[in-house]
Write an enzyme that holds these catalytic residues in place. Sequence first.
Site, PDB file in Angstrom:
ATOM      1  N   HIS A  83       1.577   3.935  -2.876  1.00 22.91           N
ATOM      2  CA  HIS A  83       1.581   5.515  -2.801  1.00 22.91           C
ATOM      3  C   HIS A  83       2.756   6.179  -3.626  1.00 22.91           C
ATOM      4  CE1 HIS A  83      -2.029   6.219  -0.741  1.00 22.91           C
ATOM      5  NE2 HIS A  83      -1.577   5.745   0.277  1.00 22.91           N
ATOM      6  N   HIS A  99       0.796  -1.407   0.012  1.00 21.92           N
ATOM      7  CA  HIS A  99       0.108  -0.023  -0.016  1.00 21.92           C
ATOM      8  C   HIS A  99       0.728   1.125   0.216  1.00 21.92           C
ATOM      9  CE1 HIS A  99      -3.567   2.111   1.182  1.00 21.92           C
ATOM     10  NE2 HIS A  99      -2.818   3.220   1.645  1.00 21.92           N
ATOM     11  N   GLU A 100       1.749   1.425   0.626  1.00 22.18           N
ATOM     12  CA  GLU A 100       2.639   2.505   0.892  1.00 22.18           C
ATOM     13  C   GLU A 100       3.564   2.734  -0.282  1.00 22.18           C
ATOM     14  OE1 GLU A 100       1.997   4.724   3.045  1.00 22.18           O
ATOM     15  OE2 GLU A 100       0.590   3.476   4.399  1.00 22.18           O
ATOM     16  N   HIS A 141      -5.758   6.839  -2.948  1.00 13.69           N
ATOM     17  CA  HIS A 141      -6.698   5.707  -2.502  1.00 13.69           C
ATOM     18  C   HIS A 141      -8.025   5.559  -3.396  1.00 13.69           C
ATOM     19  CE1 HIS A 141      -4.951   7.124   1.673  1.00 13.69           C
ATOM     20  NE2 HIS A 141      -4.709   5.794   1.552  1.00 13.69           N
ATOM     21  N   TYR A 161      -9.741   2.031   1.480  1.00 13.31           N
ATOM     22  CA  TYR A 161     -10.058   2.147   2.892  1.00 13.31           C
ATOM     23  C   TYR A 161     -10.795   0.957   3.287  1.00 13.31           C
ATOM     24  CZ  TYR A 161      -8.798   7.052   4.109  1.00 13.31           C
ATOM     25  OH  TYR A 161      -8.229   8.171   4.156  1.00 13.31           O
TER      26      TYR A 161
END
Length: 579
Positions: A218, A214-215, A224, A273
């Site tokens: 980014h 996930h990071e 998101h 999310y």
Amino acid sequence: MLLTLLMVVVEVMVGEVVAAPVPAMQAPNVSIVVHVRRRQEHFWEPWQLNSNVCPHYLCTPLNMPNREEAGGGVTPLPPTYKPRGTGSSMFYQGDIVLDEEVDRLIFPQRYQETSGQSRAKRATVRLRNRLWKDGQVPYEFSDKLSATAQRVILRAFKHITQRSCITFRKKNGSDADYVRFISDHGCWSLIGRKGGKQVVSVGRGCENIGTAVHEIFHSLGVWHEQARKDRDEFVEILEENISERFLKDFDKISEHVSTSRGFPYDYGSVMHYSKFAFTRNGKPTIKVIGVGRELGLVLRQRHGLSTIDMAQLRDMYRCNLYSDSRDSSCPDDWLKHDASCYRFFDRPKLSFPAADRKCAQLNSHLVFIETQREDKFLAGYLWREFPSLLVWRTGGRVVNDTMKWHRRDSNPGDLGYSNWGRGEPSTRTSLVLERDHRTNVTLWVGVWTGSMRSRRDYVYPFVCERRARRRCLPLAHADGRDYRGTLDHTVDGHTCQKWTEHYPHPHNLTDRGANASPLQDEEDRHRVREDGEGLGDHNFCRNPRAMRRGRPWCFTTKRHPEWQLCDVSSCQSASSGSG
């Protein structure tokens, strides 16, 4: 999502005291009742770990050495800028660190208040250049990064690399732009390639592959999923359950900052999310609606990339195009550039309909420009190889989805239509690529398609284009039904949908693959169990009996088209193929 909370409640129930003596050694009447509250997930969400923390790397006074990076180089952001998030935190949407450029785009009002004007437009232009060159990401690990975090990050690298053309390599002395992984408080990252050294934190509690992916996503330039502009068609935000200070974290992002690139909403994205994100009372803050509710889809993330995650990353970094360019070739007399073949006709000069027919006879079409890269290549080649010819007939142009172009199969019977900008002709026109002989500046100009009566006035040299093709295969069947290879994208570069997945395009060829593991390694994907038609928990091109087509194909991960043929041909039919 919420971390495991194992709660044991002990209730001691003692019997009523009576006057009669209690026999020696007799135990009191005691019962123990144990209540276990089962966990909902086995990890902390970044927004939970980042709540009410101010990481040393971001919050150390700007005039002091950084604690984590003492002696380790420059600060991650310009010394005159300190990141601002939402809810009085350092983070935007829970785990994103906004550098000044992106901050101006997300919150232009902040700069309008101080300067009286917005610079969002200029930031948008620069944001397009935040991808990593050639998909290569140099990295280094902080000396204080735990061994567990290092193992997780390396596994995340492998997971991403096996599904895309992104590569991670250790930083060397010539790398000006790179990512440094540290173990500060929380899990967080900047968006895309900022320039220079930038930091990704995989702190305590973040050491699982899904959070690491996930990071890293980014840092590759991905936002998101639930921040998409069309979000409200697919999920409902339950504001009554959200902490008031974090309501801004559920704002949708402008399409100037992030675009869906034609992909459907991805409920299973690693970038989505959880349904309990920023909850103030333990109740869900996001509810699945629309097609997701109809299909029984859930917000399942932090386990690895979904098929659509993989497809979007490939699309951003043009992975499928590079694969096609590497593994394909062009016929003699055609010039190859990327995954396309071009043929230039400087004589005889033809009108639009005649040029269109000539290209069709060669199993091709009048060239249309789809990217700035192709635009630059074609203009440079024409003016270098044909310096005396100033105007060339084309089928049209589309760059960044801003203009439509002529295609014979897009509107049968209409030989030349385009959706021009304001002030340009709107019917019976086509585009030509024209060079101003005084300035040598290349211009796109709309002209009449021409007819027999006006042929001398509207005839030009022209360019035909066709797709470069892979070499034919020694298959037993001309339609490729026996193909069992691993090509997983179509002739136009669209990544395939898994055969066991029924979203975005539903079908009845297989059962749902609900138990499939998204962390499956690439070598295991190649050995996945298949049925007699070659279908299984994978997205490789196939040609099943129930939906037999001319050659292997697949459902796409785009909203449109639903399905498309793949560049797989049998040598039995190569001589009669349409190119």
